[in-house]
Structures are given as C-alpha cells and as structure tokens.
Design a protein around this motif. Structure first.
Motif, PDB file in Angstrom:
ATOM      1  N   ILE A  56       0.842  -1.203   0.000  1.00  0.00           N
ATOM      2  CA  ILE A  56       0.000   0.000   0.000  1.00  0.00           C
ATOM      3  C   ILE A  56       0.874   1.249   0.000  1.00  0.00           C
ATOM      4  O   ILE A  56       0.624   2.207  -0.745  1.00  0.00           O
ATOM      5  N   GLU A  57       1.923   1.214   0.821  1.00  0.00           N
ATOM      6  CA  GLU A  57       2.832   2.355   0.890  1.00  0.00           C
ATOM      7  C   GLU A  57       3.473   2.611  -0.477  1.00  0.00           C
ATOM      8  O   GLU A  57       3.562   3.753  -0.927  1.00  0.00           O
ATOM      9  N   LEU A  58       3.880   1.531  -1.130  1.00  0.00           N
ATOM     10  CA  LEU A  58       4.485   1.658  -2.461  1.00  0.00           C
ATOM     11  C   LEU A  58       3.492   2.275  -3.447  1.00  0.00           C
ATOM     12  O   LEU A  58       3.858   3.134  -4.264  1.00  0.00           O
ATOM     13  N   MET A  59       2.228   1.863  -3.357  1.00  0.00           N
ATOM     14  CA  MET A  59       1.219   2.380  -4.294  1.00  0.00           C
ATOM     15  C   MET A  59       0.922   3.856  -4.049  1.00  0.00           C
ATOM     16  O   MET A  59       0.407   4.547  -4.921  1.00  0.00           O
ATOM     17  N   HIS A  60       1.254   4.335  -2.861  1.00  0.00           N
ATOM     18  CA  HIS A  60       1.034   5.742  -2.552  1.00  0.00           C
ATOM     19  C   HIS A  60       2.302   6.574  -2.734  1.00  0.00           C
ATOM     20  O   HIS A  60       2.359   7.726  -2.331  1.00  0.00           O
ATOM     21  N   SER A  61       3.319   5.974  -3.361  1.00  0.00           N
ATOM     22  CA  SER A  61       4.621   6.639  -3.427  1.00  0.00           C
ATOM     23  C   SER A  61       4.788   7.519  -4.663  1.00  0.00           C
ATOM     24  O   SER A  61       5.840   8.121  -4.854  1.00  0.00           O
ATOM     25  N   LYS A  62       3.767   7.565  -5.524  1.00  0.00           N
ATOM     26  CA  LYS A  62       3.785   8.433  -6.712  1.00  0.00           C
ATOM     27  C   LYS A  62       5.012   8.211  -7.595  1.00  0.00           C
ATOM     28  O   LYS A  62       5.543   9.145  -8.196  1.00  0.00           O
ATOM     29  N   GLY A  63       5.475   6.986  -7.647  1.00  0.00           N
ATOM     30  CA  GLY A  63       6.565   6.659  -8.552  1.00  0.00           C
ATOM     31  C   GLY A  63       7.956   6.905  -8.011  1.00  0.00           C
ATOM     32  O   GLY A  63       8.941   6.669  -8.707  1.00  0.00           O
TER      33      GLY A  63
END
Ligand code: ZN
Length: 153
Positions: A93-100
């Motif tokens: 989830i954290e990775l998906m919220h990392s905006k690339g």
C-alpha cells in the motif's frame, strides 16, 4: 534491460503464469471485490491452519495489473503468519502511494517491487490494490485480526 522493462516483464509473467490461482477447499473467509472503472474482479479466500499460518486462494479476471497483483499477493502471503502478511500488505500500500518515487524493499515485497512504476498512474493504483483489499476483507470475515487503522486502503 532497464529496471522499468524488467518490472514490466515480471508483471507480465505473473499475469500469464499466475501463482496460487485456485479456490480453497474450506475457506474461513472470502471477499469478492470489483473495480468498476477498469472492470477488474477478484475473489480472495483465506484460512488458517493448525499452526496459525495463512493460506490463500483466489480467482479473478481483469487487466494485467490487477491479476498480476493478485498472483504476487498469493505468492507472498501463502503459508506465512498473518502478521507477516499484514506487513507485506502495508508495504505494498505504501508503495502504491509513493507516486513513482518509492524505493521498494524486495526482501519484504518480493515481485511486488515490480509495481513501483504503477504508483505513477492513479487510475492503475486501484487495479493493483484490489486483491490486497480483498485479502484484508477476507481476513476480517475469517476473524483473523489485522490492524485496520493504518492498513485501511
Ligand atoms: Zn485494472
């Protein structure tokens, strides 16, 4: 091969050769999730064995991102302790919220690192998160406790 191409290869491989794509004989909890904007569907089932390890199965259809994400999920959380599965879920989830710009930990996420680039595309983030949302819901229905606050998608 650059990292982005490598990540695309990994996602495509999970899409074409899904891991753990089957339903369980005796699921303790099940969750069906739909992503209407893309047409993705996934059903995730979970159970706990006598030593407290999580077992997971799923079925689904939809885009390569959603189905590859389900395959990675099944691979990463099958046979682990629910707390460990939760740690993987939170990291994803954290990775998906990392905006690339996230720097995913392969030790935690395994092939989940391949989704780093997906976090640049808001429309695809939902696709990638769908199976993990189903996992959390299925665990809740099975009475497997997972911390909900920070982990809620
Ligand atoms: Zn999708």
């Amino acid at each position: 091969m650059n990292v982005e191409n490598l990540y695309q290869e990994i996602i495509l491989d999970h899409y074409k050769n899904p891991r753990g794509k089957h339903l369980l004989d005796q699921p303790a909890g099940e969750s069906h999730q739909v992503n209407p904007t893309c047409g993705d569907e996934v059903t995730v089932q979970v159970s706990l064995d006598e030593v407290g390890h999580l077992h997971v199965g799923y079925e689904g259809q939809g885009c390569s991102i959603s189905q590859a994400s389900a395959s990675v999920m099944a691979e990463m959380v099958e046979g682990v302790h629910p707390e460990e599965a939760n740690a993987v879920r939170l990291a994803f989830i954290e990775l998906m919220h990392s905006k690339g710009v996230g720097e995913p930990d392969e030790d935690v996420l395994g092939d989940g690192v391949a989704f780093a680039g997906v976090s640049k595309y808001p429309a695809r983030i939902k696709c990638a998160l769908l199976p993990w949302m189903a996992l959390q819901d299925a665990e809740g229905k099975a009475g497997i406790s997972t911390p909900t606050q920070e982990g809620t998608i």
